[in-house]
Design a protein around this motif. Structure first.
Motif, PDB file in Angstrom:
ATOM      1  N   PHE A  57     -47.159 -21.434  36.554  1.00 45.64           N
ATOM      2  CA  PHE A  57     -47.706 -20.080  36.374  1.00 45.64           C
ATOM      3  C   PHE A  57     -48.474 -19.936  35.057  1.00 45.64           C
ATOM      4  N   ASP A  94     -38.765 -16.006  38.820  1.00 42.53           N
ATOM      5  CA  ASP A  94     -39.695 -16.727  39.703  1.00 42.53           C
ATOM      6  C   ASP A  94     -40.329 -17.838  38.881  1.00 42.53           C
ATOM      7  N   ASP A 105     -42.728 -23.470  44.091  1.00 45.50           N
ATOM      8  CA  ASP A 105     -42.751 -22.050  43.723  1.00 45.50           C
ATOM      9  C   ASP A 105     -41.547 -21.387  44.356  1.00 45.50           C
ATOM     10  N   HIS A 106     -40.510 -21.127  43.556  1.00 47.67           N
ATOM     11  CA  HIS A 106     -39.472 -20.313  44.183  1.00 47.67           C
ATOM     12  C   HIS A 106     -38.700 -19.472  43.192  1.00 47.67           C
ATOM     13  N   GLU A 201     -41.137 -15.261  50.736  1.00 52.70           N
ATOM     14  CA  GLU A 201     -40.558 -14.559  49.583  1.00 52.70           C
ATOM     15  C   GLU A 201     -40.410 -13.062  49.826  1.00 52.70           C
ATOM     16  N   GLU A 232     -37.076 -16.564  47.051  1.00 52.31           N
ATOM     17  CA  GLU A 232     -38.218 -17.329  47.579  1.00 52.31           C
ATOM     18  C   GLU A 232     -37.844 -18.796  47.762  1.00 52.31           C
TER      19      GLU A 232
HETATM   20 MG    MG Z   1     -42.856 -17.415  43.314  1.00 55.40          MG
END
Ligand code: MG
Ligand code: MG
Length: 258
Positions: A57, A94, A105-106, A201, A232
């Motif tokens: 991110f 996240d 991505d979770h 998600e 997610e």
């Molecule tokens: Mg995410």
């Protein structure tokens, strides 16, 4: 255009997802009252870099941190701050990773200390929504079947399903096609087939589905100020069935042994 992945590519994605899982597991060891978002953000960045990844991110669309940290009425995209978490908070964490050219991505919503029963229930139902959506991610279904199932379960409990933010395809880009809404009718969108890789998600609000955005340009929060939960997973379709590439096991083991 949906980019379907080979078995080799799905294996690389699993490694990226697992690094996110282990990072969230490290956070689970320390998160609690008095800990700040900036502290766990630093921990996450160091852990990811020490294990061969890059924060996914950080710098993406100019986001300033490694983690999106969204307490209580914040839905998603909260910016880590120096304000300590307090007993009774819930905090969505996240995390994204880029490794071997693929993103993981979770997200998990943590309880801080003693959380009210009705808020615990929101977390439980949101996590159920995630797994109900994953179960629909199978060959023969269409993308909207995922959101249909999630929405049914959330609304059965009187909760609001956020409309403006959705799950997404995942791969060499953090956000690929298709969009994966958490609401909808059955039987719409692309047919689900082998090689599909998506992040599912659900973002579920205790009250209204309506949201606002803070002036920071990032933080999304519920319009009525009631709590919101977010879980997610990264999912691939293999042999017609959903395979979860990420795992909450590291988190749950860490929380159980505290
Ligand atoms: Mg995410
Ligand atoms: Mg995502």
């Amino acid at each position: 255009m949906i980019i379907y992945k080979t078995a080799e590519q799905i294996e690389l994605m699993r490694q990226s997802a697992q690094l996110v899982s282990r990072t969230l597991g490290e956070i689970a060891k320390i998160i609690g009252p008095g800990v700040t978002g900036l502290e766990i953000d630093k921990l996450a960045e160091t852990y990811i870099r020490d294990h061969g990844g890059k924060p996914g991110f950080l710098g993406m669309y100019d986001f300033p941190n490694t983690l999106c940290i969204s307490p209580n009425a914040q839905v998603v995209h909260g910016i880590p701050s120096k304000k300590p978490f307090e007993n009774g908070d819930i905090v969505s964490v996240d995390c994204g990773v880029l490794m071997n050219g693929y993103y993981g991505d979770h997200a998990y919503t943590f309880e801080i200390g003693d959380v009210k029963p009705e808020v615990k229930q929101l977390l439980k139902v949101t996590k159920e929504c995630l797994y109900i959506g994953i179960a629909e991610t199978k060959a023969g279904n269409r993308i909207s079947d995922i959101g249909f199932a999630i929405q049914q379960h959330a609304e059965k409990h009187g909760y609001g399903v956020v409309r403006e933010l959705v799950g997404h395809g995942l791969g060499k880009d953090m956000h690929e096609d298709p969009q994966v809404p958490n609401y909808g009718k059955r039987g719409w969108g692309k047919k689900i087939q082998n090689g599909l890789t998506i992040a599912i998600e659900p973002m579920i609000n205790m009250g209204t589905e309506k949201i606002n955005q803070l002036k920071d340009g990032w933080t999304i929060l519920t319009a009525d100020g009631l709590p919101s939960a977010h879980f997610e997973h990264d999912v691939a379709v293999v042999d017609g069935k959903p395979v979860i590439l990420s795992t909450f096991d590291y988190i749950e083991e860490a929380l159980a042994s505290r």
